[in-house]
Design a protein around this motif. Sequence first.
Motif, PDB file in Angstrom:
ATOM      1  N   TRP A  28     -22.246 100.769 135.717  1.00  0.00           N
ATOM      2  CA  TRP A  28     -21.316 101.323 136.694  1.00  0.00           C
ATOM      3  C   TRP A  28     -21.984 101.549 138.047  1.00  0.00           C
ATOM      4  O   TRP A  28     -21.381 102.139 138.938  1.00  0.00           O
ATOM      5  CB  TRP A  28     -20.727 102.635 136.180  1.00  0.00           C
ATOM      6  N   ASN A  29     -23.216 101.081 138.207  1.00  0.00           N
ATOM      7  CA  ASN A  29     -23.919 101.280 139.475  1.00  0.00           C
ATOM      8  C   ASN A  29     -24.933 100.149 139.657  1.00  0.00           C
ATOM      9  O   ASN A  29     -26.133 100.365 139.748  1.00  0.00           O
ATOM     10  CB  ASN A  29     -24.619 102.641 139.484  1.00  0.00           C
ATOM     11  N   VAL A  30     -24.415  98.921 139.731  1.00  0.00           N
ATOM     12  CA  VAL A  30     -25.265  97.739 139.849  1.00  0.00           C
ATOM     13  C   VAL A  30     -25.854  97.692 141.259  1.00  0.00           C
ATOM     14  O   VAL A  30     -25.118  97.707 142.243  1.00  0.00           O
ATOM     15  CB  VAL A  30     -24.463  96.447 139.589  1.00  0.00           C
ATOM     16  N   ALA A  31     -27.166  97.629 141.338  1.00  0.00           N
ATOM     17  CA  ALA A  31     -27.858  97.594 142.622  1.00  0.00           C
ATOM     18  C   ALA A  31     -28.588  96.268 142.778  1.00  0.00           C
ATOM     19  O   ALA A  31     -28.879  95.579 141.790  1.00  0.00           O
ATOM     20  CB  ALA A  31     -28.846  98.755 142.714  1.00  0.00           C
ATOM     21  N   PRO A  32     -28.901  95.869 144.012  1.00  0.00           N
ATOM     22  CA  PRO A  32     -29.680  94.647 144.227  1.00  0.00           C
ATOM     23  C   PRO A  32     -30.964  94.644 143.411  1.00  0.00           C
ATOM     24  O   PRO A  32     -31.583  95.686 143.187  1.00  0.00           O
ATOM     25  CB  PRO A  32     -29.974  94.690 145.731  1.00  0.00           C
ATOM     26  N   THR A  33     -31.347  93.461 142.957  1.00  0.00           N
ATOM     27  CA  THR A  33     -32.472  93.124 142.073  1.00  0.00           C
ATOM     28  C   THR A  33     -32.136  93.375 140.600  1.00  0.00           C
ATOM     29  O   THR A  33     -32.953  93.070 139.737  1.00  0.00           O
ATOM     30  CB  THR A  33     -33.807  93.824 142.442  1.00  0.00           C
ATOM     31  N   SER A  34     -30.912  93.887 140.301  1.00  0.00           N
ATOM     32  CA  SER A  34     -30.488  94.030 138.910  1.00  0.00           C
ATOM     33  C   SER A  34     -30.125  92.673 138.326  1.00  0.00           C
ATOM     34  O   SER A  34     -29.809  91.720 139.045  1.00  0.00           O
ATOM     35  CB  SER A  34     -29.264  94.945 138.815  1.00  0.00           C
ATOM     36  N   ASP A  35     -30.131  92.585 136.989  1.00  0.00           N
ATOM     37  CA  ASP A  35     -29.614  91.401 136.303  1.00  0.00           C
ATOM     38  C   ASP A  35     -28.096  91.476 136.261  1.00  0.00           C
ATOM     39  O   ASP A  35     -27.517  92.520 135.911  1.00  0.00           O
ATOM     40  CB  ASP A  35     -30.164  91.326 134.882  1.00  0.00           C
ATOM     41  N   VAL A  36     -27.435  90.374 136.628  1.00  0.00           N
ATOM     42  CA  VAL A  36     -25.978  90.340 136.715  1.00  0.00           C
ATOM     43  C   VAL A  36     -25.462  89.030 136.128  1.00  0.00           C
ATOM     44  O   VAL A  36     -26.181  88.026 136.101  1.00  0.00           O
ATOM     45  CB  VAL A  36     -25.505  90.481 138.179  1.00  0.00           C
TER      46      VAL A  36
END
Length: 274
Positions: A33-41
């Motif tokens: 619920w809080n995907v930030a840059p550099t996360s796996d998506v």
Amino acid sequence: MCGRYVMARAIGDLVADSGALEPDEELVLPPNWNVAPTSDVPVVLERAEPASGTKTRREIHVARWGLVPPWAKDLSVGSRAFNARSETVTEKPTFRAAVKARRCAVPVDGYYEWLKPEAGAPKSAKKRPFYIHPEDGSPIYFAGLYEWWKDESVPEHDPARWLLSCTILTGASPDATDVEAARAEGVDQPGLNALEQLGGLHDRLPLPMDRDTLDAWLEPERLGSAEAAGALVDRVRRQAFRTASGWILDEVGTAVGNVRHNGPELIEPLETLL
């Protein structure tokens, strides 16, 4: 722009909604619920079937959010390339090769944007976060790009040697002229209200795609020129506002500003209105 978003649905649900094939190996991404840059998506892309030469297969993969071009010396480039301005994407060295040949969609449930205090507001006034999402609960498919980057420090036969990364295209948010154009095209009043709110919230908008545009964007054909790529990007921009007119904006709590907070409570709307 898009700096944080929500992706809480299962990979299997994305497979069914996007028309992708079941992955050859199990892909596991926990709800976020809080995907930030550099996360796996998750990303949706299409590849040509080698045997047929004409057929394509739609696939879902897991990528690092923040595009790392093949020529990058390290991953740090990606932390600055999680969004790509659609107006210059065919020119910038980080993106110009990918937009011709490696286009993808980044599926999200919704995304967060912060409203700055109005000019002249007291110094104590704070930015207010909003959660933007489709009213009907369907996923958004943002126009994106992907690249493969080789880590020369990893042994040749180690799968970790190759990193898949992605970025999301953005464009200018709707202004009064765009709202009037949408009215002329038959967008209803709630949709026009949504566009007005989006225009007042931030000057940039991550670019969503309807289903026809999604199909065209994912076509794995390598485009022969920047002009051809630019024409496809223009198609994405032309329909973005009509697609976004189906969104609603909910003000949410400020906990979303800290990536350590992650749970469905982040998208619970406050009682106040934009």
